[in-house]
Design a protein around this motif. Structure first.
Motif, PDB file in Angstrom:
ATOM      1  N   ARG A 102       0.835  -1.200   0.000  1.00 57.04           N
ATOM      2  CA  ARG A 102       0.000   0.000   0.000  1.00 57.04           C
ATOM      3  C   ARG A 102       0.863   1.241   0.000  1.00 57.04           C
ATOM      4  O   ARG A 102       1.918   1.275   0.640  1.00 57.04           O
ATOM      5  N   ALA A 103       0.412   2.250  -0.715  1.00 52.72           N
ATOM      6  CA  ALA A 103       1.020   3.579  -0.656  1.00 52.72           C
ATOM      7  C   ALA A 103      -0.071   4.559  -0.251  1.00 52.72           C
ATOM      8  O   ALA A 103      -1.205   4.461  -0.712  1.00 52.72           O
ATOM      9  N   THR A 104       0.272   5.486   0.633  1.00 53.75           N
ATOM     10  CA  THR A 104      -0.670   6.519   1.056  1.00 53.75           C
ATOM     11  C   THR A 104       0.022   7.864   0.906  1.00 53.75           C
ATOM     12  O   THR A 104       1.119   8.061   1.431  1.00 53.75           O
ATOM     13  N   VAL A 105      -0.622   8.770   0.172  1.00 55.17           N
ATOM     14  CA  VAL A 105      -0.042  10.089  -0.071  1.00 55.17           C
ATOM     15  C   VAL A 105      -1.092  11.172   0.127  1.00 55.17           C
ATOM     16  O   VAL A 105      -2.290  10.914   0.047  1.00 55.17           O
ATOM     17  N   GLU A 106      -0.627  12.373   0.380  1.00 55.09           N
ATOM     18  CA  GLU A 106      -1.507  13.540   0.404  1.00 55.09           C
ATOM     19  C   GLU A 106      -1.613  14.062  -1.016  1.00 55.09           C
ATOM     20  O   GLU A 106      -0.609  14.154  -1.729  1.00 55.09           O
ATOM     21  N   ALA A 107      -2.840  14.366  -1.429  1.00 50.46           N
ATOM     22  CA  ALA A 107      -3.057  14.849  -2.797  1.00 50.46           C
ATOM     23  C   ALA A 107      -4.252  15.795  -2.829  1.00 50.46           C
ATOM     24  O   ALA A 107      -5.191  15.647  -2.050  1.00 50.46           O
ATOM     25  N   LYS A 108      -4.206  16.727  -3.736  1.00 50.95           N
ATOM     26  CA  LYS A 108      -5.351  17.600  -3.981  1.00 50.95           C
ATOM     27  C   LYS A 108      -6.323  16.795  -4.844  1.00 50.95           C
ATOM     28  O   LYS A 108      -6.026  16.472  -5.988  1.00 50.95           O
ATOM     29  N   LEU A 109      -7.473  16.429  -4.287  1.00 52.32           N
ATOM     30  CA  LEU A 109      -8.440  15.605  -5.000  1.00 52.32           C
ATOM     31  C   LEU A 109      -9.329  16.473  -5.888  1.00 52.32           C
ATOM     32  O   LEU A 109      -9.506  17.667  -5.639  1.00 52.32           O
ATOM     33  N   ALA A 110      -9.883  15.857  -6.932  1.00 57.05           N
ATOM     34  CA  ALA A 110     -10.683  16.597  -7.914  1.00 57.05           C
ATOM     35  C   ALA A 110     -11.868  17.309  -7.274  1.00 57.05           C
ATOM     36  O   ALA A 110     -12.202  18.427  -7.650  1.00 57.05           O
ATOM     37  N   ASN A 111     -12.513  16.652  -6.298  1.00 56.38           N
ATOM     38  CA  ASN A 111     -13.616  17.261  -5.562  1.00 56.38           C
ATOM     39  C   ASN A 111     -13.079  17.642  -4.183  1.00 56.38           C
ATOM     40  O   ASN A 111     -12.737  16.768  -3.389  1.00 56.38           O
ATOM     41  N   PRO A 112     -13.005  18.916  -3.858  1.00 52.67           N
ATOM     42  CA  PRO A 112     -12.443  19.350  -2.573  1.00 52.67           C
ATOM     43  C   PRO A 112     -13.186  18.802  -1.349  1.00 52.67           C
ATOM     44  O   PRO A 112     -12.631  18.763  -0.259  1.00 52.67           O
ATOM     45  N   ALA A 113     -14.423  18.344  -1.519  1.00 54.49           N
ATOM     46  CA  ALA A 113     -15.183  17.780  -0.399  1.00 54.49           C
ATOM     47  C   ALA A 113     -14.794  16.334  -0.113  1.00 54.49           C
ATOM     48  O   ALA A 113     -15.102  15.808   0.951  1.00 54.49           O
ATOM     49  N   CYS A 114     -14.102  15.701  -1.057  1.00 53.13           N
ATOM     50  CA  CYS A 114     -13.645  14.319  -0.848  1.00 53.13           C
ATOM     51  C   CYS A 114     -12.394  14.334   0.017  1.00 53.13           C
ATOM     52  O   CYS A 114     -11.461  15.090  -0.244  1.00 53.13           O
ATOM     53  N   LEU A 115     -12.390  13.490   1.028  1.00 59.79           N
ATOM     54  CA  LEU A 115     -11.255  13.410   1.937  1.00 59.79           C
ATOM     55  C   LEU A 115     -10.320  12.267   1.584  1.00 59.79           C
ATOM     56  O   LEU A 115      -9.150  12.288   1.954  1.00 59.79           O
ATOM     57  N   VAL A 116     -10.830  11.244   0.867  1.00 57.36           N
ATOM     58  CA  VAL A 116     -10.036  10.053   0.571  1.00 57.36           C
ATOM     59  C   VAL A 116     -10.473   9.470  -0.776  1.00 57.36           C
ATOM     60  O   VAL A 116     -11.651   9.510  -1.128  1.00 57.36           O
ATOM     61  N   GLU A 117      -9.500   8.966  -1.522  1.00 56.82           N
ATOM     62  CA  GLU A 117      -9.755   8.225  -2.749  1.00 56.82           C
ATOM     63  C   GLU A 117      -8.852   6.999  -2.710  1.00 56.82           C
ATOM     64  O   GLU A 117      -7.667   7.097  -2.356  1.00 56.82           O
ATOM     65  N   ILE A 118      -9.426   5.840  -3.048  1.00 55.93           N
ATOM     66  CA  ILE A 118      -8.675   4.591  -2.970  1.00 55.93           C
ATOM     67  C   ILE A 118      -8.711   3.874  -4.326  1.00 55.93           C
ATOM     68  O   ILE A 118      -9.789   3.697  -4.907  1.00 55.93           O
ATOM     69  N   VAL A 119      -7.525   3.458  -4.780  1.00 55.66           N
ATOM     70  CA  VAL A 119      -7.367   2.711  -6.024  1.00 55.66           C
ATOM     71  C   VAL A 119      -6.859   1.311  -5.660  1.00 55.66           C
ATOM     72  O   VAL A 119      -5.928   1.172  -4.871  1.00 55.66           O
ATOM     73  N   VAL A 120      -7.480   0.293  -6.249  1.00 58.06           N
ATOM     74  CA  VAL A 120      -7.162  -1.093  -5.921  1.00 58.06           C
ATOM     75  C   VAL A 120      -6.888  -1.894  -7.194  1.00 58.06           C
ATOM     76  O   VAL A 120      -7.583  -1.718  -8.195  1.00 58.06           O
ATOM     77  N   VAL A 121      -5.894  -2.775  -7.109  1.00 58.78           N
ATOM     78  CA  VAL A 121      -5.649  -3.805  -8.130  1.00 58.78           C
ATOM     79  C   VAL A 121      -5.727  -5.130  -7.382  1.00 58.78           C
ATOM     80  O   VAL A 121      -5.126  -5.291  -6.326  1.00 58.78           O
ATOM     81  N   ALA A 122      -6.485  -6.089  -7.942  1.00 55.47           N
ATOM     82  CA  ALA A 122      -6.671  -7.376  -7.273  1.00 55.47           C
ATOM     83  C   ALA A 122      -6.651  -8.518  -8.275  1.00 55.47           C
ATOM     84  O   ALA A 122      -6.898  -8.316  -9.467  1.00 55.47           O
TER      85      ALA A 122
END
Length: 116
Positions: free
Chosen positions: A93-113
Motif C-alpha cells: 500500500r502507498a498513502t499520499v496527500e493529494a489535492k483531490l478533484a472534488n475538494p469535499a472528498c477526503l479520501v480516494e482509494i485505487v485497488v488492483v486485485a
C-alpha cells in the motif's frame, strides 16, 4: 487479448479485468459530508462491491493506493482500514496527500486485485 469492463461511462470505467487481474478506478465517497471515518467506510464498501462483481474480494488485493486530502487524516483512515483489511492478506500500500478533484472528498482509494 480480452479486456472486460464494468460500469463503462463516457469518461471512464469503474472496473477493467485482464488476465484475471481486476483494476478499479479510484473510489470516492458519495456522502462528502461525512468525516474521514465515514468516507473511508463508504469507499471500502464500494471496493467490496466492485471486487465481488469482478469475481474477487479484499483477500485478493495485490496493491492499493490511497490519496488523502490532508495527511492529518491518516490515523482516522487507518482506523477504518485496519478494521476492514483481510488480516493475513494485507496488500502492499502507498498513502499520499493529494489535492483531490472534488475538494469535499477526503479520501480516494485505487485497488488492483487478482480474481478468485
Amino acid at each position: 487479448m480480452e479486456i472486460k469492463r464494468l460500469h463503462v461511462g463516457k469518461r471512464m470505467s469503474e472496473v477493467a479485468i485482464h488476465n484475471s487481474t481486476v483494476y478499479l478506478a479510484g473510489q470516492i465517497a458519495d456522502d462528502t459530508s461525512a468525516d474521514i471515518g465515514g468516507q473511508t467506510r463508504e469507499v471500502l464498501a464500494h471496493v467490496d462491491r466492485l471486487l465481488a462483481e469482478a469475481g474477487s474480494d479484499k483477500s485478493c488485493i495485490l496493491s492499493t493506493q490511497i490519496f488523502l486530502a490532508d495527511m492529518a487524516l491518516f490515523a482516522g483512515m487507518n482506523e477504518v482500514w485496519d478494521a476492514w483489511v483481510a488480516q493475513g492478506h494485507t496488500p502492499p500500500r502507498a498513502t499520499v496527500e493529494a489535492k483531490l478533484a472534488n475538494p469535499a472528498c477526503l479520501v480516494e482509494i485505487v485497488v488492483v486485485a487478482a480474481q478468485r
